[in-house]
Design a protein around this motif. Sequence first.
Motif, short mmCIF file in Angstrom:
data_model
loop_
_atom_site.label_atom_id
_atom_site.label_comp_id
_atom_site.label_asym_id
_atom_site.label_seq_id
_atom_site.Cartn_x
_atom_site.Cartn_y
_atom_site.Cartn_z
N ARG A 75 0.84 -1.21 0.00
CA ARG A 75 0.00 0.00 0.00
C ARG A 75 0.87 1.25 0.00
O ARG A 75 0.60 2.21 -0.73
N LEU A 76 1.92 1.27 0.81
CA LEU A 76 2.82 2.42 0.84
C LEU A 76 3.54 2.59 -0.50
O LEU A 76 3.76 3.72 -0.95
N HIS A 77 3.87 1.49 -1.14
CA HIS A 77 4.52 1.57 -2.45
C HIS A 77 3.58 2.20 -3.48
O HIS A 77 3.99 3.02 -4.30
N GLU A 78 2.30 1.83 -3.41
CA GLU A 78 1.30 2.44 -4.30
C GLU A 78 1.23 3.95 -4.06
O GLU A 78 1.18 4.73 -5.01
N ARG A 79 1.21 4.35 -2.80
CA ARG A 79 1.14 5.78 -2.48
C ARG A 79 2.41 6.51 -2.92
O ARG A 79 2.34 7.62 -3.41
N ASP A 100 5.07 10.08 -6.86
CA ASP A 100 6.21 10.16 -7.78
C ASP A 100 5.70 10.32 -9.21
O ASP A 100 5.87 9.44 -10.05
N VAL A 101 5.11 11.48 -9.51
CA VAL A 101 4.48 11.69 -10.82
C VAL A 101 5.48 11.63 -11.97
O VAL A 101 5.13 11.23 -13.08
N GLU A 146 12.13 8.67 -6.75
CA GLU A 146 12.48 9.56 -5.65
C GLU A 146 11.42 10.65 -5.55
O GLU A 146 10.82 11.03 -6.55
N LEU A 147 11.22 11.12 -4.33
CA LEU A 147 10.29 12.22 -4.11
C LEU A 147 11.07 13.46 -3.71
O LEU A 147 12.06 13.38 -3.00
N ARG A 148 10.60 14.60 -4.17
CA ARG A 148 11.12 15.90 -3.75
C ARG A 148 10.08 16.53 -2.83
O ARG A 148 8.92 16.11 -2.82
N GLY A 207 9.55 18.33 5.69
CA GLY A 207 10.98 18.50 5.91
C GLY A 207 11.61 17.34 6.64
O GLY A 207 12.78 17.02 6.44
N ALA A 208 10.82 16.67 7.49
CA ALA A 208 11.33 15.53 8.26
C ALA A 208 11.69 14.34 7.37
O ALA A 208 12.45 13.47 7.76
N PHE A 209 11.16 14.31 6.16
CA PHE A 209 11.47 13.23 5.24
C PHE A 209 12.86 13.41 4.61
O PHE A 209 13.39 12.49 4.01
N PHE A 210 13.43 14.60 4.74
CA PHE A 210 14.67 14.91 4.05
C PHE A 210 15.76 15.27 5.05
O PHE A 210 15.56 16.08 5.94
N SER A 211 16.93 14.67 4.86
CA SER A 211 18.06 15.02 5.71
C SER A 211 18.60 16.36 5.22
O SER A 211 18.32 16.77 4.08
N PRO A 212 19.37 17.05 6.04
CA PRO A 212 19.84 18.39 5.67
C PRO A 212 20.57 18.47 4.32
O PRO A 212 20.49 19.46 3.64
N ARG A 213 21.25 17.42 3.92
CA ARG A 213 22.01 17.46 2.66
C ARG A 213 21.36 16.65 1.54
O ARG A 213 21.98 16.38 0.53
N LYS A 214 20.12 16.28 1.72
CA LYS A 214 19.47 15.44 0.72
C LYS A 214 18.19 16.10 0.24
O LYS A 214 17.35 16.49 1.04
N GLU A 215 18.05 16.21 -1.07
CA GLU A 215 16.89 16.90 -1.65
C GLU A 215 15.81 15.96 -2.14
O GLU A 215 14.76 16.39 -2.58
N THR A 216 16.08 14.65 -2.08
CA THR A 216 15.09 13.66 -2.50
C THR A 216 15.03 12.54 -1.46
O THR A 216 15.93 12.40 -0.63
N VAL A 217 13.96 11.77 -1.54
CA VAL A 217 13.78 10.64 -0.63
C VAL A 217 13.37 9.43 -1.47
O VAL A 217 12.52 9.54 -2.37
N ASP A 218 14.00 8.30 -1.22
CA ASP A 218 13.65 7.08 -1.94
C ASP A 218 12.56 6.32 -1.16
O ASP A 218 12.15 6.74 -0.08
#
Length: 194
Positions: A30-34, A39-40, A45-47, A68-79
């Motif tokens: 379910r999370l993968h579907e979301r 991820d249009v 990766e999500l921005r 913002g909590a999904f992203f570390s200070p030096r990372k602009e995307t999240v897998d």
Amino acid sequence: MGSSSSSLNRIPNAQELMQETGFSAAHILRLHERFEFLDVDQRGELRPEDFGAIRELSSNPVGDRIVGAFFSPRKETVDFASFVRILAHFCPTEKTRTRDGAQPEPAHSRTGKLKFAFQMYDQDRDGKISREELLQVLRAMLEMQVTEEQLQSIAERAIREADLDQDDAISFDEFRKSLEKVDIEHKMSIRFLR
């Protein structure tokens, strides 16, 4: 179950994510579907702007901090794996689940939830919630409902009550102690997987 299992096989590290987060195979699917919905551009990766499709976040006064909590200070995307690990903080705590001493505490434990909440305040990541960081959250949450003077008073009182070592800031241990009687497990649980 066979099709669920084969669908799970196309998700990298699905078994590890299930073990680490406590999510079931159905939850991971379910999370993968979301994730794929958000991820249009289909980059894997999500921005931060991709989270704009979540109506509840866009209307939340601290939605930008949550994103913002999904992203570390030096990372602009999240897998996907990072996406799942962050969402695990909002999974209801399982009272019956046992852990052996070798495994790290799950993200959806009381301590995991408190650490996540603490980071929402501690924007400069110095391990303390300063008066200004507290004021920023209060301003976002209360906006025009109270005056700046009232906000200052609320922040002053919160710091005074929680700051046990009197360094004019709130450490994680002080934050945890100040929330001892709060049902954080309930307040930080989203039933988003049903």
